[in-house]
Design a protein around this motif. Structure first.
Motif, mmCIF file in Angstrom:
data_model
loop_
_atom_site.group_PDB
_atom_site.id
_atom_site.type_symbol
_atom_site.label_atom_id
_atom_site.label_comp_id
_atom_site.label_asym_id
_atom_site.label_seq_id
_atom_site.Cartn_x
_atom_site.Cartn_y
_atom_site.Cartn_z
ATOM 1 N N ALA A 248 0.829 -1.208 0.000
ATOM 2 C CA ALA A 248 0.000 0.000 0.000
ATOM 3 C C ALA A 248 0.863 1.258 0.000
ATOM 4 O O ALA A 248 0.559 2.243 -0.681
ATOM 5 C CB ALA A 248 -0.923 -0.007 1.222
ATOM 6 N N LEU A 249 1.977 1.234 0.740
ATOM 7 C CA LEU A 249 2.867 2.392 0.780
ATOM 8 C C LEU A 249 3.497 2.657 -0.580
ATOM 9 O O LEU A 249 3.686 3.816 -0.974
ATOM 10 C CB LEU A 249 3.955 2.164 1.836
ATOM 11 C CG LEU A 249 3.495 2.156 3.307
ATOM 12 C CD1 LEU A 249 4.675 1.879 4.227
ATOM 13 C CD2 LEU A 249 2.822 3.464 3.677
ATOM 14 N N PHE A 250 3.812 1.590 -1.286
ATOM 15 C CA PHE A 250 4.367 1.783 -2.640
ATOM 16 C C PHE A 250 3.331 2.403 -3.568
ATOM 17 O O PHE A 250 3.679 3.183 -4.467
ATOM 18 C CB PHE A 250 4.856 0.444 -3.195
ATOM 19 C CG PHE A 250 6.270 0.116 -2.822
ATOM 20 C CD1 PHE A 250 7.340 0.727 -3.465
ATOM 21 C CD2 PHE A 250 6.537 -0.779 -1.801
ATOM 22 C CE1 PHE A 250 8.650 0.427 -3.113
ATOM 23 C CE2 PHE A 250 7.852 -1.073 -1.438
ATOM 24 C CZ PHE A 250 8.907 -0.478 -2.095
ATOM 25 N N PHE A 251 2.079 2.067 -3.378
ATOM 26 C CA PHE A 251 1.031 2.705 -4.177
ATOM 27 C C PHE A 251 0.936 4.198 -3.861
ATOM 28 O O PHE A 251 0.646 5.011 -4.739
ATOM 29 C CB PHE A 251 -0.323 2.043 -3.918
ATOM 30 C CG PHE A 251 -0.568 0.831 -4.752
ATOM 31 C CD1 PHE A 251 -0.742 0.930 -6.127
ATOM 32 C CD2 PHE A 251 -0.606 -0.430 -4.176
ATOM 33 C CE1 PHE A 251 -0.959 -0.195 -6.900
ATOM 34 C CE2 PHE A 251 -0.827 -1.562 -4.947
ATOM 35 C CZ PHE A 251 -1.007 -1.449 -6.316
ATOM 36 N N LEU A 252 1.173 4.549 -2.593
ATOM 37 C CA LEU A 252 1.055 5.953 -2.197
ATOM 38 C C LEU A 252 2.266 6.770 -2.637
ATOM 39 O O LEU A 252 2.117 7.840 -3.230
ATOM 40 C CB LEU A 252 0.891 6.038 -0.678
ATOM 41 C CG LEU A 252 -0.444 5.552 -0.111
ATOM 42 C CD1 LEU A 252 -0.390 5.533 1.407
ATOM 43 C CD2 LEU A 252 -1.590 6.442 -0.584
ATOM 44 N N ASP A 253 3.476 6.264 -2.302
ATOM 45 C CA ASP A 253 4.687 7.000 -2.653
ATOM 46 C C ASP A 253 5.869 6.038 -2.615
ATOM 47 O O ASP A 253 6.192 5.480 -1.561
ATOM 48 C CB ASP A 253 4.912 8.152 -1.675
ATOM 49 C CG ASP A 253 6.025 9.077 -2.131
ATOM 50 O OD1 ASP A 253 7.202 8.747 -1.913
ATOM 51 O OD2 ASP A 253 5.696 10.125 -2.722
ATOM 52 N N VAL A 254 6.527 5.871 -3.740
ATOM 53 C CA VAL A 254 7.586 4.869 -3.859
ATOM 54 C C VAL A 254 8.788 5.221 -2.980
ATOM 55 O O VAL A 254 9.335 4.365 -2.282
ATOM 56 C CB VAL A 254 8.030 4.724 -5.335
ATOM 57 C CG1 VAL A 254 9.234 3.788 -5.435
ATOM 58 C CG2 VAL A 254 6.886 4.218 -6.179
ATOM 59 N N LYS A 255 9.182 6.502 -2.976
ATOM 60 C CA LYS A 255 10.376 6.895 -2.233
ATOM 61 C C LYS A 255 10.179 6.694 -0.735
ATOM 62 O O LYS A 255 11.044 6.143 -0.038
ATOM 63 C CB LYS A 255 10.707 8.357 -2.534
ATOM 64 C CG LYS A 255 12.053 8.789 -1.952
ATOM 65 C CD LYS A 255 12.413 10.198 -2.413
ATOM 66 C CE LYS A 255 13.773 10.615 -1.860
ATOM 67 N NZ LYS A 255 14.148 11.981 -2.298
ATOM 68 N N LEU A 256 9.013 7.111 -0.227
ATOM 69 C CA LEU A 256 8.727 6.921 1.190
ATOM 70 C C LEU A 256 8.641 5.433 1.540
ATOM 71 O O LEU A 256 9.074 5.002 2.606
ATOM 72 C CB LEU A 256 7.422 7.617 1.562
ATOM 73 C CG LEU A 256 7.489 9.141 1.684
ATOM 74 C CD1 LEU A 256 6.097 9.700 1.955
ATOM 75 C CD2 LEU A 256 8.439 9.566 2.779
ATOM 76 N N ALA A 257 8.088 4.648 0.640
ATOM 77 C CA ALA A 257 7.971 3.214 0.884
ATOM 78 C C ALA A 257 9.342 2.559 0.963
ATOM 79 O O ALA A 257 9.579 1.672 1.790
ATOM 80 C CB ALA A 257 7.137 2.560 -0.212
#
Length: 677
Positions: A248-257
């Protein structure tokens, strides 16, 4: 062949119930998916419906549920435009400044710090500044702009609640199935351990206190049960949660994930380091628990001796030494856990939030910024959710290590070489027994039997006499194949006993010990030992034949009278009579009486002797006796001394020889004999 690793064997046990486990994991996956959809729904509510009011509004011709009337014209968010006819290219935009909302007819080219002065909106970002004429919205006008969002928000909230209910249902099913599978696994493991205990050679029990073995069957398997019920369930649940959250985090923002993904290797490295440190403590703790069980079991068994010799204080002191060592190691492990569990998670959580703040530093957090408020909310929500399974994993490391150590101890017992169970049916023995030059040593160095040779023909009674430690019981142990001989040969009906399966060998043999053992149950069950092949009639006949009916008739429930552990409510003579009946009910071809009349009064002994004269017919009988009066009628008496047969013959023949047997006989008659020995 090298045994599989502990982890692999635990997995093999789990695979016996893989269908239940896989269904539980599938339910867990659905539950996680349902729960993790929540932040995405919240993100849409915030970005599209709550903060979405700041998106550009386009004038449209038609009025519907998604349109807003402002200054006599209909407007619709540009994201909601489908087939409506646009009246003009002019747009309006709602802007929030502090707690007030304003409308401007111009499109905001960038966003930053907002301020309003004399109906002029000023937006500053770095060196850039932009001014826009605005009109302040009244409360009614503002509510009108939010009115189209109420139904979608209620709809999304309904979906969210529905997903939570679905997740709760699947979580319940997952927990139920995983715990059911765990209990089944431990049920099978305990059965396997207990069955294996019945197969290991008796030599295994020689140097191991019963309490320590009991500890492996109960305490250690219980620790393994916690592994399946709590530890693996937490690891499975946490693993799927973390996987779902990271996706889910990768869907939101790759760098933050990617930044958040650093938690996984840190957690793995910490797990490895923790296991190395905690393993030693857990081994010591499990060993002390085993020692404590051994001391408690020994103290209960010897309670009469402890009280008779006033050893209460010494026994308590011995127990306290072990108890204190257990306490010390437990405290060391608790200190390790206290330093690592919550502290580790807090450090990881704070480090992740620092990275999050750093990433967002200096950036606008509004609808037109690089990262929207909805994305930020969802990300923070997912991060909070991420560290809950991390906490669960770290908190279960101690239990995992305890279970691993307990598993090693259980599998160590299961790896002990056991006797092969053979279902081959052998015909009943005739009862011809022969020892041919047999020598035997328990420790492999010092022989307790030396060159023993004798023959017992069908129906004969052979008596073994001698001082304590002369080898009488060792002969019986070898005959039963409790131990295998080192040198020589033992045959029954000309068959080498080493080639006869132990179960079939003992099936046609019966034994009565000096200290009879009775199991919890009834008098009848202690005679038949639950053998369906022995009918009740034969059980009661055996009891009558040995004269036990005399005291049984005085009991309230007679033959069905309950028997407590070790027959504690019965006298020694009554227990011995039941033990005699047990041997006779099994109708053995070879009967062994190991000091069987030592604890019986003279009157009871006479009764048993009379019964034995009947039941010995057609059976080969071995009698170990110190009371020589019980073996007067033996066909053959073997006198042993330091593991060797020094005299043999009938009672009269041995008396005539005036050797060791004669001296023993005279001593028991109360006469003074010089140079005995």
């Amino acid at each position: 062949m090298k045994n599989p690793s502990t982890g692999r064997r635990l997995v093999q046990y789990a695979l016996h119930y893989k269908r239940t486990i896989f269904i539980a994991l599938a339910m867990l996956t659905f539950a996680v998916a349902a729960e993790l959809t929540g932040p995405f729904i919240a993100k849409r509510m915030i970005d599209h419906h709550m903060m979405g009011v700041e998106k550009p509004w386009v004038e449209v011709l038609e009025e519907d549920e998604q349109s807003v009337t402002y200054k006599g014209k209909n407007y619709k968010k540009n994201t909601d435009i489908t087939s409506d006819r646009i009246v003009g290219e002019d747009q309006i935009q709602v802007v929030q400044v502090g707690r007030s909302f304003y409308v401007t007819n111009e499109h905001l080219t960038f966003d930053g710090k907002r301020s309003v002065n004399n109906q002029i909106l000023t937006i500053s970002k770095g060196n850039e500044t932009a001014n826009y004429p605005v009109n302040k919205l009244t409360r009614e006008e503002l509510l009108a702009f939010y009115q189209p969002e109420i139904k979608p928000i209620i709809f999304l909230l309904s979906i969210y609640v529905g997903l939570l209910l679905v997740a709760a249902f699947f979580q319940y099913g997952k927990s139920l199935l995983l715990q059911k599978a765990a209990n089944r696994i431990i049920q099978k493991m305990r059965t396997d351990v207990f069955e294996h205990i019945q197969r290991v050679p008796l030599s295994y029990f020689d140097n191991r206190p019963a309490g320590k073995i009991v500890s492996r069957v109960t305490n250690d398997t219980e620790a393994i049960r916690e592994l399946y019920v709590k530890v693996l369930a937490s690891f499975f649940t946490s693993g799927i949660y973390m996987t779902g959250i990271l996706i889910a985090l990768f869907f939101l923002d790759v760098k933050l994930a990617l930044i958040t993904l650093l938690v996984v290797p840190i957690l793995f490295i910490w797990t490895v380091l923790y296991r190395k440190v905690a393993s030693n403590y857990n081994h010591l703790i499990r060993t002390r628990v085993s020692d404590i069980n051994g001391v408690v079991n020994e103290s209960i068994q010897g309670m009469t001796i402890i009280r008779a010799f006033r050893r209460k204080k010494q026994t308590i002191a011995e127990f306290e030494v072990l108890n204190k060592e257990h306490f010390t190691y437990q405290n060391k492990l608790l200190s390790l856990n206290a330093l690592t569990s919550h502290n580790l998670v807090n450090v990881l959580r704070n480090a992740t939030f620092v990275a999050l703040i750093w990433y967002f530093g200096g950036q606008s957090l509004t609808a037109t910024g690089i990262i929207s408020i909805g994305v930020l909310y969802a990300f923070v929500d997912y991060l909070n959710r991420l560290f809950q399974p991390v906490t669960d994993i770290v908190n279960q490391l101690a239990q995992l290590e305890q279970a691993r150590v307990a598993s090693e101890r259980v599998f160590e017992l299961l790896d002990e070489k056991g006797e092969v169970v053979d279902t081959e049916i052998l015909p009943r023995f005739q009862g011809n027994v022969a020892f041919e030059n047999v020598s035997f040593s328990y420790d492999g160095e010092n022989d307790v039997l030396k060159h023993i040779s004798f023959e017992a023909r069908k129906g004969e009674t052979v008596a073994l006499v001698g001082h304590t430690g002369s080898g009488k019981s060792s002969i019986i142990n070898l005959l039963f194949r409790y131990y295998d001989i080192n040198r020589g040969k033992i045959t029954i009906d000309s068959m080498d006993t080493s080639q006869i399966p132990r179960q079939q060998l003992r099936k046609h043999m019966g034994i009565v010990l000096q200290d009879p053992f009775l199991f919890t149950g009834t008098i009848e069950s202690n005679v038949s030992l639950g053998n369906d092949e022995i009918p009740i009639e034969r059980v009661r006949k055996a009891l009558r034949d040995v004269g036990a009916e005399r005291f049984i008739k005085q009991l309230p429930n007679q033959f069905e009278e309950p028997v407590l552990e070790k027959g504690s409510t019965l006298s020694a003579g009554e227990r011995q009579l039941i033990s005699f009946a047990r041997a006779l009910a099994y109708d053995p071809a070879i009967l062994i009486l190991d000091e069987a009349t030592a604890n019986i009064d003279t009157e009871t002994e006479a009764m048993i002797q009379q019964a034995l004269n009947v039941v010995k017919e057609g059976r080969t009988t071995f009698i170990i006796a110190h009371r020589l009066s019980t073996i007067r009628n033996a066909d053959q008496i073997l006198v042993l001394d330091h593991g060797e047969i020094v005299e043999r013959g009938s009672h009269e023949e041995l008396l005539e020889q005036k050797g060791k047997y004669y001296k023993m006989h005279q001593l028991q008659l109360g006469k003074e004999v010089s140079n005995v020995g």
